[in-house]
Each structure stands twice: as C-alpha cells, then as structure tokens.
Write a protein that holds these residues in place. Structure first.
Motif, PDB file in Angstrom:
ATOM      1  N   MET A   1       0.843  -1.160   0.000  1.00 24.88           N
ATOM      2  CA  MET A   1       0.000   0.000   0.000  1.00 24.88           C
ATOM      3  C   MET A   1       0.894   1.229   0.000  1.00 24.88           C
ATOM      4  O   MET A   1       1.867   1.297   0.740  1.00 24.88           O
ATOM      5  N   HIS A   2       0.553   2.196  -0.824  1.00 29.72           N
ATOM      6  CA  HIS A   2       1.292   3.450  -0.890  1.00 29.72           C
ATOM      7  C   HIS A   2       0.314   4.600  -0.725  1.00 29.72           C
ATOM      8  O   HIS A   2      -0.807   4.540  -1.216  1.00 29.72           O
ATOM      9  N   PHE A   3       0.748   5.621  -0.049  1.00 32.16           N
ATOM     10  CA  PHE A   3      -0.102   6.785   0.154  1.00 32.16           C
ATOM     11  C   PHE A   3       0.772   8.022   0.248  1.00 32.16           C
ATOM     12  O   PHE A   3       1.992   7.934   0.349  1.00 32.16           O
ATOM     13  N   MET A   4       0.118   9.183   0.215  1.00 33.35           N
ATOM     14  CA  MET A   4       0.819  10.453   0.331  1.00 33.35           C
ATOM     15  C   MET A   4      -0.043  11.384   1.180  1.00 33.35           C
ATOM     16  O   MET A   4      -1.245  11.493   0.941  1.00 33.35           O
ATOM     17  N   VAL A   5       0.565  12.019   2.136  1.00 35.22           N
ATOM     18  CA  VAL A   5      -0.134  12.999   2.958  1.00 35.22           C
ATOM     19  C   VAL A   5       0.057  14.369   2.313  1.00 35.22           C
ATOM     20  O   VAL A   5       1.157  14.722   1.900  1.00 35.22           O
ATOM     21  N   PHE A   6      -1.031  15.119   2.207  1.00 33.09           N
ATOM     22  CA  PHE A   6      -0.959  16.464   1.645  1.00 33.09           C
ATOM     23  C   PHE A   6      -1.903  17.356   2.425  1.00 33.09           C
ATOM     24  O   PHE A   6      -2.872  16.892   3.023  1.00 33.09           O
ATOM     25  N   THR A   7      -1.617  18.648   2.440  1.00 32.18           N
ATOM     26  CA  THR A   7      -2.443  19.588   3.206  1.00 32.18           C
ATOM     27  C   THR A   7      -3.273  20.497   2.312  1.00 32.18           C
ATOM     28  O   THR A   7      -4.214  21.114   2.788  1.00 32.18           O
ATOM     29  N   GLU A   8      -2.941  20.562   1.036  1.00 34.79           N
ATOM     30  CA  GLU A   8      -3.701  21.405   0.122  1.00 34.79           C
ATOM     31  C   GLU A   8      -4.904  20.637  -0.430  1.00 34.79           C
ATOM     32  O   GLU A   8      -5.070  19.459  -0.164  1.00 34.79           O
ATOM     33  N   THR A   9      -5.738  21.309  -1.188  1.00 31.55           N
ATOM     34  CA  THR A   9      -6.885  20.673  -1.829  1.00 31.55           C
ATOM     35  C   THR A   9      -6.401  19.640  -2.829  1.00 31.55           C
ATOM     36  O   THR A   9      -5.450  19.876  -3.575  1.00 31.55           O
TER      37      THR A   9
END
Length: 67
Positions: A1-9
């Motif tokens: 499983m791969h994911f990315m955390v982001f704070t923008e829309t």
C-alpha cells in the motif's frame, strides 16, 4: 500500500505529484484502480500519463448506477 499525505486541496497537481512518487518506487508498470474524482481523469493527469505510459496505467471503477 502506498499513500501520500498532503495539506492542500486534492487536485490534478497533487495527483500528478503522487503519480511521480509512486512511479519512482517500482521497476515495473503500475496498474492503479481509481474512483472518478475529477482530478483523476483531468487534462494534467492525462498528459502526465501520456509521458509515462510505460510506467503507470489507470483503471477506473464504474460509475454508480442511477436509482
């Protein structure tokens, strides 16, 4: 499983950045199953995919049935 955390829309730029990171982690083609969020089939993402067709292929889930 791969994911990315982001704070923008979440938009096409974020999706393209995720695809860049994902493609950089594998030595073979990635098949990614996605829903139909507007960022997924956007022009920017389609352009990215055209330039990286040998690395990533998208498969979209079917649209929900109308009641």
């Amino acid at each position: 499983m791969h994911f990315m955390v982001f704070t923008e829309t979440f938009d096409a730029a974020v999706m393209s950045r995720f695809l860049d990171r994902l493609a950089g982690n594998f030595d073979r083609k990635i098949h990614l199953v996605l829903d139909r969020h507007s960022a997924h089939p956007s022009r920017k993402v389609r352009a990215w995919l055209a330039d990286h067709a040998e690395k990533v292929e998208l498969h979209f889930l079917p649209a929900p049935a109308e009641p």
